[in-house]
Every structure is written in C-alpha cells, then in structure tokens.
Design a protein around this motif. Structure first.
Motif, PDB file in Angstrom:
ATOM      1  N   TYR A 214       1.619   2.581  -5.892  1.00  0.00           N
ATOM      2  CA  TYR A 214       0.845   2.034  -6.999  1.00  0.00           C
ATOM      3  C   TYR A 214      -0.573   1.748  -6.524  1.00  0.00           C
ATOM      4  CZ  TYR A 214       5.455   1.299  -9.025  1.00  0.00           C
ATOM      5  OH  TYR A 214       6.727   1.484  -9.497  1.00  0.00           O
ATOM      6  N   SER A 215      -1.502   1.775  -7.447  1.00  0.00           N
ATOM      7  CA  SER A 215      -2.885   1.457  -7.137  1.00  0.00           C
ATOM      8  C   SER A 215      -3.059  -0.059  -7.196  1.00  0.00           C
ATOM      9  CB  SER A 215      -3.801   2.142  -8.155  1.00  0.00           C
ATOM     10  OG  SER A 215      -5.130   1.765  -7.947  1.00  0.00           O
ATOM     11  N   ILE A 216      -3.505  -0.657  -6.101  1.00  0.00           N
ATOM     12  CA  ILE A 216      -3.694  -2.106  -6.039  1.00  0.00           C
ATOM     13  C   ILE A 216      -5.122  -2.424  -6.460  1.00  0.00           C
ATOM     14  CG2 ILE A 216      -3.750  -4.144  -4.550  1.00  0.00           C
ATOM     15  CD1 ILE A 216      -1.666  -2.773  -2.786  1.00  0.00           C
ATOM     16  N   GLU A 217      -5.240  -3.202  -7.529  1.00  0.00           N
ATOM     17  CA  GLU A 217      -6.565  -3.593  -8.006  1.00  0.00           C
ATOM     18  C   GLU A 217      -6.991  -4.925  -7.413  1.00  0.00           C
ATOM     19  OE1 GLU A 217      -7.813  -5.453 -12.049  1.00  0.00           O
ATOM     20  OE2 GLU A 217      -7.889  -3.286 -12.288  1.00  0.00           O
TER      21      GLU A 217
ATOM     22  N   LEU B 151      -1.139  -4.389  -9.910  1.00  0.00           N
ATOM     23  CA  LEU B 151      -0.891  -2.975  -9.617  1.00  0.00           C
ATOM     24  C   LEU B 151      -1.058  -2.131 -10.864  1.00  0.00           C
ATOM     25  CD1 LEU B 151       2.409  -3.273  -7.541  1.00  0.00           C
ATOM     26  CD2 LEU B 151       0.061  -3.360  -6.718  1.00  0.00           C
ATOM     27  N   HIS B 152      -1.635  -0.961 -10.699  1.00  0.00           N
ATOM     28  CA  HIS B 152      -1.799  -0.020 -11.805  1.00  0.00           C
ATOM     29  C   HIS B 152      -0.929   1.201 -11.542  1.00  0.00           C
ATOM     30  CE1 HIS B 152      -5.488  -1.706 -13.741  1.00  0.00           C
ATOM     31  NE2 HIS B 152      -5.430  -2.404 -12.621  1.00  0.00           N
ATOM     32  N   GLY B 153      -0.426   1.777 -12.601  1.00  0.00           N
ATOM     33  CA  GLY B 153       0.355   2.997 -12.481  1.00  0.00           C
ATOM     34  C   GLY B 153       0.536   3.632 -13.845  1.00  0.00           C
TER      35      GLY B 153
ATOM     36  N   PHE C  57       0.830  -1.209   0.000  1.00  0.00           N
ATOM     37  CA  PHE C  57       0.000   0.000   0.000  1.00  0.00           C
ATOM     38  C   PHE C  57       0.862   1.256   0.000  1.00  0.00           C
ATOM     39  CE2 PHE C  57      -3.517  -2.647   2.043  1.00  0.00           C
ATOM     40  CZ  PHE C  57      -4.271  -2.702   0.868  1.00  0.00           C
TER      41      PHE C  57
END
Length: 139
Positions: free
Chosen positions: A97-100, A124-126, A93
């Motif tokens: 990065y954005s955790i999907e 992860l998205h970025g 977290f």
C-alpha cells in the motif's frame, strides 16, 4: 474487503517483525501473550468514487490501520521508538500500500495490557478491485 486488508497487513508485518501480531479483537489473554507483541486494527476506511476498466470495477480507498507495539513496562521510550521504526515501518512499506502519513504517539504504560505501548496510525492508499459481471448489468 476489510478482512483482506487486515490479513494483508498482518502477513506483511509478520514477515518483518520479531513479535507475534494479534488483531485488536483477539481473545488471547494478556498474561498468555509474549513480553513484546503487536496489535492491529482499523480506525477507518474511506472508499472513493469507483471507476471501470475493461475487466474490473476499481475502488480507490484510504484506510487507517492502528498498530500498537506492546513491551514490558520497564522498556524505555527510545527503545520503543527504535523498535517501531526499525521493524513496523519496514513491514508496512512491504505491504504493497502507498503510505501517505504516519502518526506516532508517545510511549505510555497501558494498565489494561500491563505493558508499555507505542501507537502508530498510518494513512494508506490503495485500489480494491472487483471483476465486472456482465450479467449483473455492470458495464
């Protein structure tokens, strides 16, 4: 770019976990590693259609890091799951990065590692960015 993603994840994890973090391809012998440790590798990366802003060429991406928690073979599954959720999730977290999605497996004994292991695969998205170069013809 791949090295940067792995380095960023490793740095974020090292700040939050009480264990040594190794890359999956680290040559350190298993007998020389501590009782508890993590391994980090990338299962895959998907780059999406890039777009431009005033200064950068931006590449949205999805990457799937695989994180393996290794513990002594006598460690019970509940301890493994609690340790993973408490420390590894916190580190991920904090990575920026954005955790999907997180897929957490079952604890199992890995004979090669001589440890009990628990594997988590993250989605992860970025957005990666590269400075535009007018001389290269990118506009």
């Amino acid at each position: 770019m791949v090295e940067t993603w792995l380095e960023n994840l490793k740095t974020a994890l090292e700040k939050r976990v009480p264990w040594t973090v190794y890359y999956a391809y680290d040559a350190t012998a298993f007998d020389e590693r501590p009782d508890w440790f993590l391994t980090l590798e990338l299962d895959g990366i998907t780059m999406q259609t890039p777009f431009l802003n005033e200064d950068y060429l931006l590449y949205p991406f999805v990457c799937q890091p695989r994180i393996t928690l290794a513990a002594p073979p006598c460690t019970d599954a509940l301890t493994m799951h609690n340790s993973f959720c408490t420390h590894v999730l916190s580190g991920m977290f904090s990575s920026g990065y954005s955790i999907e999605q997180v897929q957490l497996g079952a604890a199992a004994v890995d004979r090669q590692l001589r440890r009990c292991t628990l594997v988590g695969i993250f989605s992860l998205h970025g957005v990666a960015q590269m400075r535009k170069r007018e001389e290269a013809g990118i506009t």
